[in-house]
Design a protein around this motif. Structure first.
Motif, PDB file in Angstrom:
ATOM      1  N   ARG A 116       0.916  -1.229   0.104  1.00  0.00           N
ATOM      2  CA  ARG A 116      -0.016  -0.082   0.059  1.00  0.00           C
ATOM      3  C   ARG A 116       0.703   1.207   0.133  1.00  0.00           C
ATOM      4  NH1 ARG A 116      -5.119  -1.452   0.353  1.00  0.00           N
ATOM      5  NH2 ARG A 116      -5.453  -3.503   1.239  1.00  0.00           N
ATOM      6  N   TRP A 117       0.257   2.245  -0.419  1.00  0.00           N
ATOM      7  CA  TRP A 117       1.050   3.565  -0.424  1.00  0.00           C
ATOM      8  C   TRP A 117       1.120   4.292   0.956  1.00  0.00           C
ATOM      9  CZ3 TRP A 117      -0.951   8.174   0.813  1.00  0.00           C
ATOM     10  CH2 TRP A 117      -2.522   8.348   1.143  1.00  0.00           C
ATOM     11  N   THR A 118       0.122   4.051   1.726  1.00  0.00           N
ATOM     12  CA  THR A 118       0.478   4.335   3.132  1.00  0.00           C
ATOM     13  C   THR A 118       0.305   3.300   4.232  1.00  0.00           C
ATOM     14  OG1 THR A 118      -0.685   6.192   4.665  1.00  0.00           O
ATOM     15  CG2 THR A 118      -2.093   4.632   3.306  1.00  0.00           C
ATOM     16  N   GLY A 119       1.092   3.405   5.213  1.00  0.00           N
ATOM     17  CA  GLY A 119       1.195   2.280   6.176  1.00  0.00           C
ATOM     18  C   GLY A 119       1.985   1.277   5.659  1.00  0.00           C
ATOM     19  N   GLY A 120       2.211   1.167   4.785  1.00  0.00           N
ATOM     20  CA  GLY A 120       3.238   0.143   4.262  1.00  0.00           C
ATOM     21  C   GLY A 120       2.716  -1.324   4.431  1.00  0.00           C
ATOM     22  N   GLY A 121       1.167  -1.373   4.337  1.00  0.00           N
ATOM     23  CA  GLY A 121       0.696  -2.745   4.557  1.00  0.00           C
ATOM     24  C   GLY A 121       0.896  -3.618   3.235  1.00  0.00           C
ATOM     25  N   THR A 122       1.083  -5.082   3.368  1.00  0.00           N
ATOM     26  CA  THR A 122       1.263  -5.876   2.330  1.00  0.00           C
ATOM     27  C   THR A 122       0.319  -6.937   2.038  1.00  0.00           C
ATOM     28  OG1 THR A 122       2.757  -7.197   3.653  1.00  0.00           O
ATOM     29  CG2 THR A 122       3.850  -5.329   2.159  1.00  0.00           C
ATOM     30  N   ASP A 123       0.129  -7.421   0.895  1.00  0.00           N
ATOM     31  CA  ASP A 123      -0.685  -8.397   0.662  1.00  0.00           C
ATOM     32  C   ASP A 123       0.084  -9.652  -0.399  1.00  0.00           C
ATOM     33  OD1 ASP A 123      -3.455  -6.465   0.764  1.00  0.00           O
ATOM     34  OD2 ASP A 123      -3.394  -8.302   1.841  1.00  0.00           O
ATOM     35  N   TYR A 124      -0.082 -10.955  -0.059  1.00  0.00           N
ATOM     36  CA  TYR A 124       0.678 -11.770  -0.820  1.00  0.00           C
ATOM     37  C   TYR A 124      -0.576 -12.976  -1.203  1.00  0.00           C
ATOM     38  CZ  TYR A 124       5.011  -9.973   1.079  1.00  0.00           C
ATOM     39  OH  TYR A 124       5.812  -8.991   1.382  1.00  0.00           O
ATOM     40  N   ALA A 125      -0.121 -13.487  -2.476  1.00  0.00           N
ATOM     41  CA  ALA A 125      -0.917 -14.709  -2.798  1.00  0.00           C
ATOM     42  C   ALA A 125      -0.553 -15.887  -2.070  1.00  0.00           C
ATOM     43  CB  ALA A 125      -0.595 -15.011  -4.335  1.00  0.00           C
ATOM     44  N   ASP A 126      -1.483 -16.718  -1.667  1.00  0.00           N
ATOM     45  CA  ASP A 126      -1.083 -17.876  -0.884  1.00  0.00           C
ATOM     46  C   ASP A 126       0.001 -18.557  -1.123  1.00  0.00           C
ATOM     47  OD1 ASP A 126      -4.586 -18.471   0.269  1.00  0.00           O
ATOM     48  OD2 ASP A 126      -3.213 -17.152   0.915  1.00  0.00           O
ATOM     49  N   SER A 127       0.385 -18.974  -2.248  1.00  0.00           N
ATOM     50  CA  SER A 127       1.256 -19.638  -2.952  1.00  0.00           C
ATOM     51  C   SER A 127       2.797 -18.870  -2.680  1.00  0.00           C
ATOM     52  CB  SER A 127       1.041 -19.752  -4.643  1.00  0.00           C
ATOM     53  OG  SER A 127       1.253 -18.464  -5.011  1.00  0.00           O
ATOM     54  N   VAL A 128       2.902 -17.975  -2.627  1.00  0.00           N
ATOM     55  CA  VAL A 128       4.209 -17.052  -2.163  1.00  0.00           C
ATOM     56  C   VAL A 128       4.381 -16.687  -0.762  1.00  0.00           C
ATOM     57  CG1 VAL A 128       4.348 -16.572  -4.626  1.00  0.00           C
ATOM     58  CG2 VAL A 128       3.511 -14.880  -2.946  1.00  0.00           C
ATOM     59  N   LYS A 129       3.364 -16.783   0.149  1.00  0.00           N
ATOM     60  CA  LYS A 129       3.599 -16.562   1.630  1.00  0.00           C
ATOM     61  C   LYS A 129       4.758 -17.151   2.217  1.00  0.00           C
ATOM     62  CE  LYS A 129      -1.161 -14.699   2.426  1.00  0.00           C
ATOM     63  NZ  LYS A 129      -2.241 -15.084   3.156  1.00  0.00           N
ATOM     64  N   GLY A 130       5.507 -16.417   2.786  1.00  0.00           N
ATOM     65  CA  GLY A 130       6.525 -16.851   3.507  1.00  0.00           C
ATOM     66  C   GLY A 130       7.901 -17.082   2.656  1.00  0.00           C
ATOM     67  N   ARG A 131       7.573 -17.111   1.393  1.00  0.00           N
ATOM     68  CA  ARG A 131       8.685 -17.090   0.290  1.00  0.00           C
ATOM     69  C   ARG A 131       9.285 -15.629  -0.315  1.00  0.00           C
ATOM     70  NH1 ARG A 131       8.463 -20.084  -3.686  1.00  0.00           N
ATOM     71  NH2 ARG A 131       6.165 -20.099  -4.078  1.00  0.00           N
ATOM     72  N   PHE A 132       7.986 -14.848  -0.452  1.00  0.00           N
ATOM     73  CA  PHE A 132       8.112 -13.728  -1.185  1.00  0.00           C
ATOM     74  C   PHE A 132       8.313 -12.569  -0.215  1.00  0.00           C
ATOM     75  CE2 PHE A 132       7.151 -15.245  -5.924  1.00  0.00           C
ATOM     76  CZ  PHE A 132       7.977 -16.133  -5.842  1.00  0.00           C
ATOM     77  N   THR A 133       8.941 -11.487  -0.394  1.00  0.00           N
ATOM     78  CA  THR A 133       8.830 -10.313   0.190  1.00  0.00           C
ATOM     79  C   THR A 133       8.846  -9.096  -0.824  1.00  0.00           C
ATOM     80  OG1 THR A 133      10.076 -11.148   2.198  1.00  0.00           O
ATOM     81  CG2 THR A 133       9.740  -8.919   2.175  1.00  0.00           C
ATOM     82  N   ILE A 134       7.688  -8.043  -0.490  1.00  0.00           N
ATOM     83  CA  ILE A 134       7.682  -7.058  -1.357  1.00  0.00           C
ATOM     84  C   ILE A 134       8.037  -5.835  -0.425  1.00  0.00           C
ATOM     85  CG2 ILE A 134       5.230  -6.501  -0.804  1.00  0.00           C
ATOM     86  CD1 ILE A 134       4.977  -5.545  -3.671  1.00  0.00           C
ATOM     87  N   SER A 135       8.792  -4.926  -1.101  1.00  0.00           N
ATOM     88  CA  SER A 135       9.102  -3.495  -0.447  1.00  0.00           C
ATOM     89  C   SER A 135       9.380  -2.549  -1.484  1.00  0.00           C
ATOM     90  CB  SER A 135      10.634  -3.826   0.343  1.00  0.00           C
ATOM     91  OG  SER A 135      11.360  -4.217  -0.734  1.00  0.00           O
ATOM     92  N   ARG A 136       9.109  -1.387  -0.724  1.00  0.00           N
ATOM     93  CA  ARG A 136       9.196  -0.201  -1.636  1.00  0.00           C
ATOM     94  C   ARG A 136      10.190   0.909  -1.124  1.00  0.00           C
ATOM     95  NH1 ARG A 136       3.263   1.807  -2.419  1.00  0.00           N
ATOM     96  NH2 ARG A 136       4.438   3.551  -3.655  1.00  0.00           N
ATOM     97  N   ASP A 137      10.549   1.625  -2.001  1.00  0.00           N
ATOM     98  CA  ASP A 137      11.772   2.894  -1.625  1.00  0.00           C
ATOM     99  C   ASP A 137      10.935   4.057  -2.175  1.00  0.00           C
ATOM    100  OD1 ASP A 137      13.566   4.760  -1.073  1.00  0.00           O
ATOM    101  OD2 ASP A 137      15.162   3.039  -1.502  1.00  0.00           O
ATOM    102  N   ASN A 138      10.176   4.839  -1.759  1.00  0.00           N
ATOM    103  CA  ASN A 138       9.730   6.073  -2.274  1.00  0.00           C
ATOM    104  C   ASN A 138      10.804   7.052  -2.827  1.00  0.00           C
ATOM    105  OD1 ASN A 138       7.080   4.830  -2.123  1.00  0.00           O
ATOM    106  ND2 ASN A 138       6.663   5.718  -0.111  1.00  0.00           N
ATOM    107  N   ALA A 139      11.785   7.315  -2.035  1.00  0.00           N
ATOM    108  CA  ALA A 139      12.744   8.050  -2.424  1.00  0.00           C
ATOM    109  C   ALA A 139      13.603   7.657  -4.024  1.00  0.00           C
ATOM    110  CB  ALA A 139      13.818   8.147  -1.529  1.00  0.00           C
ATOM    111  N   LYS A 140      13.366   6.323  -4.183  1.00  0.00           N
ATOM    112  CA  LYS A 140      14.214   5.857  -5.487  1.00  0.00           C
ATOM    113  C   LYS A 140      12.942   5.680  -6.377  1.00  0.00           C
ATOM    114  CE  LYS A 140      18.132   4.060  -3.547  1.00  0.00           C
ATOM    115  NZ  LYS A 140      18.983   2.834  -3.238  1.00  0.00           N
ATOM    116  N   ASN A 141      11.586   5.669  -6.133  1.00  0.00           N
ATOM    117  CA  ASN A 141      10.638   5.524  -6.875  1.00  0.00           C
ATOM    118  C   ASN A 141      10.446   3.927  -7.141  1.00  0.00           C
ATOM    119  OD1 ASN A 141       8.086   6.877  -7.643  1.00  0.00           O
ATOM    120  ND2 ASN A 141       8.767   7.001  -9.685  1.00  0.00           N
ATOM    121  N   THR A 142      10.843   3.013  -6.288  1.00  0.00           N
ATOM    122  CA  THR A 142      11.103   1.690  -6.724  1.00  0.00           C
ATOM    123  C   THR A 142      10.244   0.798  -5.924  1.00  0.00           C
ATOM    124  OG1 THR A 142      12.856   1.625  -5.236  1.00  0.00           O
ATOM    125  CG2 THR A 142      13.502   2.073  -7.778  1.00  0.00           C
TER     126      THR A 142
END
Length: 126
Positions: free
Chosen positions: A52-78
């Motif tokens: 999410r754009w605020t609070g940093g909340g995340t959602d994952y597909a069940d098939s990737v939970k525990g294996r994949f991690t999403i993150s963002r760096d707003n300063a780098k727009n990535t």
């Protein structure tokens, strides 16, 4: 022109790791939810992870939970996707995506995603 540009795909053996990265061009995405989707041959595109754009909340597909991690760096727009313990069934083209500005509803709705990258291939060998 607004673009999302992915990088980091490639070929990896099962149980290996890859890190995908996506950079936004032409617009600041700090006020947009960001995410990753994938599409395997002969299958529909599916949601993988979102942040999410605020609070940093995340959602994952069940098939990737525990294996994949999403993150963002707003300063780098990535937005990045760290993928660990990869399986052959993770093989797909991975797409970066962004919602409309200030979107705060469910990240699982395909209709929420407005901007798309061109995709990067991830192949996991057994």
């Amino acid at each position: 022109q607004v673009q999302l540009v992915e990088s980091g795909g490639g070929l990896v053996q099962a149980e290996g790791s890859l890190r995908l990265s996506c950079v936004g061009v032409g617009r600041t995405f700090s006020s947009y939810a960001m995410g990753w989707f994938r599409q395997a041959p002969g299958k529909e595109r599916e949601f993988v992870a979102g942040i999410r754009w605020t609070g940093g909340g995340t959602d994952y597909a069940d098939s990737v939970k525990g294996r994949f991690t999403i993150s963002r760096d707003n300063a780098k727009n990535t937005v990045d996707l760290q993928m660990n313990s990869l399986k052959p069934e993770d093989t797909a083209v991975y797409y970066c995506a962004a919602t409309s500005r200030y979107y705060s509803e469910s990240l699982l709705l395909q209709s929420a995603w407005v901007f798309w990258g061109q995709g990067t291939q991830v192949t996991v060998s057994s």
